[in-house]
Design a protein around this motif. Structure first.
Motif, PDB file in Angstrom:
ATOM      1  N   ILE A 107      -2.039-108.855  76.064  1.00  0.00           N
ATOM      2  CA  ILE A 107      -0.652-109.283  75.799  1.00  0.00           C
ATOM      3  C   ILE A 107      -0.323-110.461  76.699  1.00  0.00           C
ATOM      4  O   ILE A 107      -0.586-110.442  77.900  1.00  0.00           O
ATOM      5  N   THR A 108       0.283-111.469  76.117  1.00  0.00           N
ATOM      6  CA  THR A 108       0.493-112.711  76.855  1.00  0.00           C
ATOM      7  C   THR A 108       1.723-112.690  77.758  1.00  0.00           C
ATOM      8  O   THR A 108       1.738-113.340  78.794  1.00  0.00           O
TER       9      THR A 108
ATOM     10  N   ARG B 214       8.743-108.808  78.449  1.00  0.00           N
ATOM     11  CA  ARG B 214       8.646-107.945  77.265  1.00  0.00           C
ATOM     12  C   ARG B 214       9.890-107.092  77.061  1.00  0.00           C
ATOM     13  O   ARG B 214      10.328-106.879  75.927  1.00  0.00           O
TER      14      ARG B 214
ATOM     15  N   THR C 220       9.853-108.608  70.676  1.00  0.00           N
ATOM     16  CA  THR C 220       8.448-108.610  70.236  1.00  0.00           C
ATOM     17  C   THR C 220       7.582-109.169  71.348  1.00  0.00           C
ATOM     18  O   THR C 220       8.068-109.621  72.390  1.00  0.00           O
ATOM     19  N   TYR C 221       6.303-109.124  71.153  1.00  0.00           N
ATOM     20  CA  TYR C 221       5.352-109.744  72.067  1.00  0.00           C
ATOM     21  C   TYR C 221       4.100-110.105  71.273  1.00  0.00           C
ATOM     22  O   TYR C 221       3.958-109.706  70.115  1.00  0.00           O
ATOM     23  N   SER C 222       3.185-110.846  71.918  1.00  0.00           N
ATOM     24  CA  SER C 222       1.999-111.339  71.225  1.00  0.00           C
ATOM     25  C   SER C 222       0.735-110.853  71.926  1.00  0.00           C
ATOM     26  O   SER C 222       0.607-110.967  73.143  1.00  0.00           O
TER      27      SER C 222
ATOM     28  N   ARG D 196      -3.022-111.743  72.161  1.00  0.00           N
ATOM     29  CA  ARG D 196      -3.799-112.943  71.835  1.00  0.00           C
ATOM     30  C   ARG D 196      -5.303-112.793  72.020  1.00  0.00           C
ATOM     31  O   ARG D 196      -6.054-113.716  71.722  1.00  0.00           O
TER      32      ARG D 196
END
Length: 377
Positions: free
Chosen positions: A218-219, A225, A230-232, A234
């Motif tokens: 998770i970036t 967060r 939301t979160y990304s 990667r």
């Protein structure tokens, strides 16, 4: 002290091979972290990273949940995976090898130098194949390993150095090739966070990659967060953060680390002086630049000596059975005569900061009696 002068009473401090060494404020620091309510990576972990970087004189440090996780992430970050090999000594704890296998790579085991139990540049050079992606030297006992003699060759082949420095926090380093270094803060290490570890990255980009990987790829940070919807994710990752409670302990330990380093150095010198010139025993050299992690000797008839000393309540051990002979790694076994000979001789003597130099001299006397087949007086 003559060996025959030792008494039958085993000092309490030498009944264990190693033990955690706490200063006292760790309990209050843990309680404060619990009361703060942040049980994952939080403010204490951030501060610990900064203080570690300052102490080590490096730009950045990435705290992780263990050195094993740190090795896994560091190897993955430099491209270790299926179809690649990692050159590694067999004489180490299994925690060094399991991350290689978990990534689908092959450990290429090599021999160590007889006097230090650490790898040397020529042995690494001879083990390189087209599949080699990384070299994983182990700083056994705290001794630095210098691969500068083959640095140009490694760089030209795009082979990365990832150091297993689990036993080497505080050891002095000379200028060496670019490398990623992994430390352990386990219960009996020179600096403990009860559990935990840290990675010293080669670059800011690697630090960023490791921070992403230690929290599942998770970036965004935990703080970010909870403020968004939301979160990304990667890339690859593990749950490998160092909890604030452990970081709080580590900060207390770091503030008094020089005290522990002095105690360990004095203990090592006491052993070295007591065993100097003794027949039938060779001390594995930790080197002048190490904050010693352990005291290991080589003796003939090791199993007999081990049994005699354990029967006396002396906390001797063996660190470690070689990995190339372990069932889990049988497919990568190759002849390693130096390692196999050492494996029949190495014996770890009690070594921790709660011991005194007198305890070390007493234990040395007990060892010499065991070697001579004498009973305690």
């Amino acid at each position: 002290m003559p060996a025959s002068s030792i008494s039958t009473a085993t000092p309490d401090a030498v009944r264990r091979n190693a033990r955690p060494y706490l200063h006292g404020p760790e309990t209050a620091a843990m309680a404060a972290a619990v009361e703060a309510g942040q049980y994952g990576h939080g403010p204490q972990a951030d501060l610990f990273e900064q203080e570690l970087a300052h102490y080590l004189g490096v730009p950045d440090v990435v705290a992780v949940s263990s050195a094993t996780v740190g090795i896994h992430l560091a190897l993955q970050a430099c491209g270790v995976g299926p179809g690649t090999e990692v050159i590694v000594p067999s004489q180490t704890f299994a925690a060094t090898i399991q991350p290689i296998v978990a990534l689908g790579a092959a450990p290429r085991f090599i021999d160590h130098a007889p006097g230090t139990l650490c790898v040397e540049p020529q042995a690494v050079r001879e083990a390189i194949t087209p599949a080699t992606r990384a070299v994983l030297p182990v700083l056994y006992g705290g001794r630095p390993v210098d691969l500068s003699a083959i640095a140009t060759e490694l760089r030209s082949r795009n082979i990365h150095i990832v150091e297993d420095a689990a036993q080497a926090f505080g050891s002095r380093r000379t200028d060496q090739p670019a490398r990623t270094t992994v430390y352990s803060f386990g219960p009996i290490k020179q600096l403990t966070a009860l559990v935990g570890g840290a990675v010293v990255p080669r670059s800011g980009q690697e630090a960023e990659t490791l921070r992403q990987m230690r929290f599942l790829g998770i970036t965004s940070s935990q703080t970010d967060r909870i403020r968004t919807t939301t979160y990304s994710v990667r890339g690859p990752g593990l749950r490998g953060v160092l909890p604030d409670i452990n970081a709080a302990v580590g900060r207390v330990q770091l503030a008094r680390f020089n005290e522990v380093a002095a105690l360990r150095t004095a203990l090592w010198k006491a052993y070295a002086q007591a065993l100097h010139g003794a027949s039938g025993v060779a001390l594995v050299d930790a080197g002048e630049d190490a904050v010693p992690f352990n005291c290991v000797v080589r003796v003939s008839g090791r199993d007999r000596v081990h049994r005699i000393m354990r029967d006396r309540g002396i906390g001797v051990g063996v660190h470690y059975p070689p990995n190339h002979l372990q069932p889990a790694f049988a497919q990568w076994t190759r002849p390693l005569p130096v390692t196999e000979q050492a494996a029949r001789e190495i014996l770890s003597l009690p070594f921790h900061p709660a011991m005194t130099p007198d305890d070390a001299r007493w234990t040395a006397g007990a060892l010499l009696d065991a070697l001579a087949g004498r009973s305690a007086q």
